[in-house]
Design a protein around this motif. Structure first.
Motif, PDB file in Angstrom:
ATOM      1  N   ALA A 128      46.966  37.467  46.589  1.00  0.00           N
ATOM      2  CA  ALA A 128      45.893  36.970  45.739  1.00  0.00           C
ATOM      3  C   ALA A 128      45.064  35.951  46.504  1.00  0.00           C
ATOM      4  O   ALA A 128      45.599  35.104  47.203  1.00  0.00           O
ATOM      5  N   ALA A 130      41.592  33.398  45.807  1.00  0.00           N
ATOM      6  CA  ALA A 130      40.726  32.938  44.730  1.00  0.00           C
ATOM      7  C   ALA A 130      39.892  31.750  45.172  1.00  0.00           C
ATOM      8  O   ALA A 130      40.282  30.964  46.023  1.00  0.00           O
ATOM      9  N   ARG A 133      34.413  29.994  40.678  1.00  0.00           N
ATOM     10  CA  ARG A 133      33.261  30.875  40.575  1.00  0.00           C
ATOM     11  C   ARG A 133      31.969  30.236  41.085  1.00  0.00           C
ATOM     12  O   ARG A 133      31.206  30.856  41.838  1.00  0.00           O
ATOM     13  N   ARG A 136      32.077  29.984  44.778  1.00  0.00           N
ATOM     14  CA  ARG A 136      32.012  31.323  45.372  1.00  0.00           C
ATOM     15  C   ARG A 136      30.568  31.813  45.425  1.00  0.00           C
ATOM     16  O   ARG A 136      30.111  32.329  46.453  1.00  0.00           O
ATOM     17  N   SER A 196      34.026  38.928  45.034  1.00  0.00           N
ATOM     18  CA  SER A 196      35.376  38.344  45.013  1.00  0.00           C
ATOM     19  C   SER A 196      36.376  39.161  45.827  1.00  0.00           C
ATOM     20  O   SER A 196      37.578  39.150  45.535  1.00  0.00           O
ATOM     21  N   LYS A 198      38.829  39.892  48.818  1.00  0.00           N
ATOM     22  CA  LYS A 198      39.626  38.936  49.579  1.00  0.00           C
ATOM     23  C   LYS A 198      39.160  38.790  51.029  1.00  0.00           C
ATOM     24  O   LYS A 198      39.256  37.697  51.604  1.00  0.00           O
ATOM     25  N   ARG A 278      46.377  28.584  39.411  1.00  0.00           N
ATOM     26  CA  ARG A 278      44.967  28.590  39.736  1.00  0.00           C
ATOM     27  C   ARG A 278      44.532  29.969  40.199  1.00  0.00           C
ATOM     28  O   ARG A 278      43.444  30.430  39.879  1.00  0.00           O
ATOM     29  N   VAL A 279      45.390  30.630  40.970  1.00  0.00           N
ATOM     30  CA  VAL A 279      45.074  31.989  41.437  1.00  0.00           C
ATOM     31  C   VAL A 279      44.831  32.906  40.245  1.00  0.00           C
ATOM     32  O   VAL A 279      43.830  33.610  40.155  1.00  0.00           O
ATOM     33  N   SER A 280      45.764  32.882  39.280  1.00  0.00           N
ATOM     34  CA  SER A 280      45.644  33.754  38.114  1.00  0.00           C
ATOM     35  C   SER A 280      44.401  33.405  37.299  1.00  0.00           C
ATOM     36  O   SER A 280      43.672  34.288  36.860  1.00  0.00           O
ATOM     37  N   PHE A 282      41.562  31.954  38.329  1.00  0.00           N
ATOM     38  CA  PHE A 282      40.323  32.295  39.006  1.00  0.00           C
ATOM     39  C   PHE A 282      40.111  33.812  39.015  1.00  0.00           C
ATOM     40  O   PHE A 282      38.988  34.288  38.904  1.00  0.00           O
ATOM     41  N   ARG A 283      41.192  34.561  39.160  1.00  0.00           N
ATOM     42  CA  ARG A 283      41.059  36.018  39.200  1.00  0.00           C
ATOM     43  C   ARG A 283      40.570  36.572  37.869  1.00  0.00           C
ATOM     44  O   ARG A 283      39.956  37.635  37.800  1.00  0.00           O
TER      45      ARG A 283
END
Length: 286
Positions: A128, A130, A133, A136, A196, A198, A278-280, A282-283
């Motif tokens: 993952a 992230a 947003r 990014r 988004s 990777k 945070r990964v979850s 943001f995804r």
């Protein structure tokens, strides 16, 4: 993030050692450029040696301090390799035929194949990646801005040469490296970051590192001009300073807020304990 650490460390270390050698020689003996580059360009060659020496030292340190569960330093190393590919590509293409030319070719070759090898050994198990947003989108927009500016600018400069058939004596390497390598890289990684993906999220900061070191070298070149009896040009200095700072800010923020988790490895240790959440989070964002 990258597999085959011994091979990557070896090529990074060798590239760093060769770069440190030639850059120190150039700093100590700027006369090695006399007669092979235009006198007005010698301050730029001197400043490039200063930046290249710093890049070489950092690259050597990164090669010695490799940690497979710390991907961010590897991104920095890739960015520095990209800078060395560009910097010594200029010397090779511009035919800087002094006593160090074969070493320039070696650095150009090693940095290019080091980048290829880094891509080939990119860990497919990256689970993952992230980035917030807003950051990014800002980072992707900053990257997209480069080809939008430099493609029209460089092509507009090439068209008169194409009409007349004139062959300029210096800095034609910039057209080759920018139009064939750097601008396409900015364009591709910008699109991937917008989506988004990777690969874009991980490697766009490396491109910002390349951009910062390269453009900051131009700013330093203006600052050292008085050492060579040439007047400093504020109209050339400030655009280089501002653009290099843009690269530095975007690259630093992107890399700091980037979260990378890999299969079979814990989240990178420089992240907080809440990185997995945070990964979850943001995804899930659009």
């Amino acid at each position: 993030m990258l597999t085959h650490p011994k091979a990557n460390r070896l090529v990074w270390g060798l590239t760093g050692l060769l770069t440190l050698f030639v850059s120190v020689v150039g700093i100590g003996e700027p006369d090695i450029y006399t007669g092979i580059v235009a006198p007005a360009i010698i301050p730029g060659a001197y400043s490039q040696d200063l930046i290249s020496a710093a890049a070489a030292i950092i690259l050597l340190c990164l090669s010695l301090a490799w940690r497979s569960n710390q991907p961010k330093p590897q991104v920095v190393a890739i960015g520095l390799l990209g800078y060395l590919f560009y910097a010594y590509g200029i010397y090779v293409i511009e035919r800087a035929y002094n006593g160090l030319y074969l070493v320039y070719m070696a650095i150009f070759t090693l940095s290019f194949w080091a980048l290829i090898f880094a891509g080939a050994t990119f860990r497919k198990e990256t689970r993952a990646v992230a980035l917030p947003r807003t950051l990014r989108l800002a980072s992707a927009a900053g990257a997209l801005l480069q080809p939008l500016i430099f493609y029209p600018l460089w092509i507009a400069m090439l068209l008169p040469l194409m009409r007349t058939g004139e062959q300029i004596d210096s800095l034609y390497s910039i057209f080759i490296l920018d139009l064939c390598f750097i601008m396409p890289a900015f364009l591709i990684l910008s699109v991937l970051t917008f989506r988004s993906h990777k690969v874009g999220l991980i490697f766009l900061p490396a491109l910002y590192i390349l951009g910062f070191t390269l453009i900051f070298s131009l700013a330093v070149g203006e600052i050292v001009k008085p050492l060579f009896g040439v007047a400093l040009s504020p109209s050339a200095l400030w655009p280089a300073v501002l653009l290099s700072m843009l690269f530095l800010v975007l690259g630093t923020l992107h890399l700091q807020r980037l979260t990378i988790a890999m299969q079979g490895l814990p989240t990178q240790p420089d992240a907080s304990a809440n990185d997995s959440n945070r990964v979850s989070k943001f995804r899930e964002q659009p």
